[in-house]
Design an enzyme around this catalytic site. Structure first.
Site, PDB file in Angstrom:
ATOM      1  N   ASP A   1     -30.718   5.707  -1.501  1.00 13.24           N
ATOM      2  CA  ASP A   1     -29.774   6.409  -2.381  1.00 13.24           C
ATOM      3  C   ASP A   1     -30.471   7.471  -3.228  1.00 13.24           C
ATOM      4  O   ASP A   1     -29.996   8.598  -3.361  1.00 13.24           O
ATOM      5  CB  ASP A   1     -29.087   5.407  -3.319  1.00 13.24           C
TER       6      ASP A   1
ATOM      7  N   PHE B   1     -38.714  -4.632  10.379  1.00 14.35           N
ATOM      8  CA  PHE B   1     -38.979  -4.570   8.934  1.00 14.35           C
ATOM      9  C   PHE B   1     -38.416  -5.804   8.224  1.00 14.35           C
ATOM     10  O   PHE B   1     -38.959  -6.260   7.223  1.00 14.35           O
ATOM     11  CB  PHE B   1     -38.322  -3.329   8.318  1.00 14.35           C
TER      12      PHE B   1
ATOM     13  N   GLU C   1     -22.677  -8.111   2.828  1.00 17.22           N
ATOM     14  CA  GLU C   1     -22.005  -6.883   3.296  1.00 17.22           C
ATOM     15  C   GLU C   1     -21.521  -7.028   4.744  1.00 17.22           C
ATOM     16  O   GLU C   1     -20.503  -6.451   5.125  1.00 17.22           O
ATOM     17  CB  GLU C   1     -22.937  -5.671   3.165  1.00 17.22           C
TER      18      GLU C   1
ATOM     19  N   GLU D   1     -32.672  -1.487  -9.008  1.00 20.67           N
ATOM     20  CA  GLU D   1     -31.462  -1.086  -9.747  1.00 20.67           C
ATOM     21  C   GLU D   1     -31.810  -0.621 -11.158  1.00 20.67           C
ATOM     22  O   GLU D   1     -31.181   0.270 -11.701  1.00 20.67           O
ATOM     23  CB  GLU D   1     -30.463  -2.246  -9.803  1.00 20.67           C
TER      24      GLU D   1
ATOM     25  N   LYS E   1     -22.918   8.767   1.382  1.00 18.28           N
ATOM     26  CA  LYS E   1     -23.051   8.664  -0.084  1.00 18.28           C
ATOM     27  C   LYS E   1     -24.501   8.481  -0.532  1.00 18.28           C
ATOM     28  O   LYS E   1     -25.293   7.833   0.140  1.00 18.28           O
ATOM     29  CB  LYS E   1     -22.215   7.494  -0.616  1.00 18.28           C
TER      30      LYS E   1
ATOM     31  N   LYS F   1     -33.157   2.979 -10.950  1.00 25.10           N
ATOM     32  CA  LYS F   1     -32.321   3.894 -10.163  1.00 25.10           C
ATOM     33  C   LYS F   1     -31.668   4.918 -11.092  1.00 25.10           C
ATOM     34  O   LYS F   1     -30.517   4.777 -11.494  1.00 25.10           O
ATOM     35  CB  LYS F   1     -31.260   3.086  -9.406  1.00 25.10           C
TER      36      LYS F   1
END
Length: 351
Positions: free
Chosen positions: A90, A150, A165, A53, A123, A56
Site C-alpha cells: 500500500d 514466501f 480474507e 499499521e 487501491k 503506515k
C-alpha cells in the site's frame, strides 16, 4: 510494450531497479534478492523499512520518495518494486503514484493476506488522523508476482489472518471455496499453504484455495476498479473492522478484525432471517477451525454504532451492508434496523 522493451534491452545504459522491502522480509530474503540483481547485472538500491499499521503514514511515503529521488529512476522504464505484506504494498503504491504523477510499480506479496488481497486491485493508501487508509488513490501496479514459497516463513497466526480474507470471498461468492476451507483449513494452517505432491487427500488445497479466492476477488474488482459503484460485496467484514482495528492497535491484525466484523454480520443475517441457525453455526465453526477470533471485547455496541455512522458518511448516505443469504451467496442491504442490529449484538455477545 514491445517498443519500450526493445529500448530498455538494447540501451547501453545499465538496468536499474529501486526496491522497497519490509525489514523482516529483508532479514529472511534480502540476501537472495541482492544476489538476484547482482547476477543479472542490475544496478539497484534496496530500502528496508518497518512497514506496520503503526508506521503506515505519509512520513514513510515521503521517506521513500526522498530515496527514489536520490537514486534517480526513469519513470517510464524503471518500476519501483515492493516486497512485503499489504502495508508495504500500500505504502509503495502510494509513493509510486505520487512520484512524477505516476511511476510504475510491481507488487511482490510475502504474506498470505497480501497474496490474496493487496496484490489484487488498484487501491493504495496510508493511515491518517487515526483513520485507516484515509489518504490514498487508485493506481494499479504494472504486475503482481505471486510466489507462495514466501508464506512458509510467516507465523501461523499470519496464515490464519490471511484466511480471514479468503473466507470473506467464500461467504460472499463461492460455496465451493467455503467447503474447501471447512475441509482443509487445519491442513492449510499446518502446511502454511505449501504444495506437496504426496498429499493426495488434499489435492493441492493450497493452490485451489488461493486461485479461487483471487479469481472471485478479480470478478468483483475488475468491473468496478475505481469504486464508481459503492455496492460492493468485497466490503463484507469492512463496515466495523476499520474502526475496531485502529481503536485496538496493535492487538488485532487486519484479517482478524475483518473476521470479527464478519462474525457479527453473520448474526445480523440470522436475525434478519437471511440464514438459518444451522448455517450461522457452520460459518462460526469454520471461523474457529481457521483459528480466527469470532468476538473481541473492544467491539462494543457504541463502537458498532460509531462505525456504521462513519460508513454512512462515505457510502452515499446508505449503509450498503453486504450480508450472506446462504452459504456462498450474498446480497447488499440498506434497511437493517437498529433494533435488529442490537438484537443480533446481544445474541452474539451471549454466545
Amino acid at each position: 510494450d514491445p517498443q519500450q522493451l526493445e529500448l530498455a534491452t538494447s540501451s547501453k545504459r545499465k538496468l536499474r531497479r529501486f526496491i522497497v522491502i519490509d525489514e523482516v522480509v529483508d532479514e529472511l530474503y534480502g540476501s537472495k534478492v541482492r544476489e538476484y540483481f547482482e547476477k543479472n547485472n542490475v544496478q539497484h538500491k534496496i530500502l528496508a523499512l518497518p512497514t506496520t499499521e503503526e508506521t503506515k503514514s505519509m512520513d514513510l511515503v515521503l521517506n521513500i520518495l526522498q530515496e527514489v529521488q536520490n537514486f534517480s529512476i526513469d519513470r517510464r522504464t524503471e518500476p519501483i518494486i515492493a516486497f512485503g505484506g499489504g502495508v508495504c504494498l500500500d505504502i509503495v503504491g502510494l509513493a509510486a503514484s505520487l512520484y512524477r504523477r505516476r511511476t510504475p510499480y510491481i507488487r511482490v506479496p510475502t504474506t498470505l493476506l497480501s497474496y490474496v488481497d493487496a496484490s489484487v486491485g488498484a487501491k493504495n493508501g496510508v493511515n491518517f488522523l487515526q483513520c485507516k487508509n484515509k489518504l490514498g488513490g487508485y493506481t494499479p501496479p504494472v504486475a503482481s508476482f505471486l510466489d507462495r514459497s514466501f508464506i512458509q516463513s510467516i507465523p501461523r497466526r499470519h496464515i490464519s489472518n490471511g484466511l480471514g480474507e479468503i473466507l470473506k470471498m467464500a461467504l460472499m461468492k463461492h460455496k465451493g471455496l467455503f467447503d474447501l476451507l471447512k475441509t482443509h483449513g487445519k491442513y492449510l494452517l499446518d502446511t502454511k499453504f505449501q504444495s506437496y505432491s504426496g498429499s493426495a487427500d488434499h489435492r493441492d488445497a493450497a493452490l485451489q484455495t488461493t486461485r479461487i479466492a483471487i479469481e472471485t476477488m478479480l470478478e468483483e474488482l475488475a468491473p468496478n476498479l475505481w469504486e464508481d459503484d459503492l455496492d460492493r460485496l468485497v466490503d463484507f467484514g469492512h463496515l466495523i473492522s476499520p474502526e475496531l482495528e485502529m481503536r485496538v492497535l496493535p492487538s488485532l491484525m487486519h484479517g482478524e478484525a475483518v473476521n470479527i466484523d464478519m462474525a457479527f454480520m453473520t448474526y445480523v443475517a440470522h436475525a434478519r432471517g437471511l440464514i438459518t441457525a444451522e448455517e450461522k453455526e457452520q460459518i462460526i465453526q469454520c471461523m474457529r477451525g481457521l483459528e480466527l477470533p469470532v468476538w473481541h471485547g473492544g467491539c462494543s455496541w457504541p463502537l458498532i454504532k460509531t462505525a456504521l455512522t462513519e460508513r454512512l458518511k462515505h457510502s452515499g448516505g446508505q449503509t450498503r451492508m453486504p450480508l450472506p443469504t446462504g452459504l456462498g451467496v450474498a446480497e447488499i442491504f440498506n434497511d437493517t434496523s437498529e433494533e435488529t442490529l442490537e438484537r443480533a449484538y446481544k445474541l452474539w455477545v451471549s454466545d
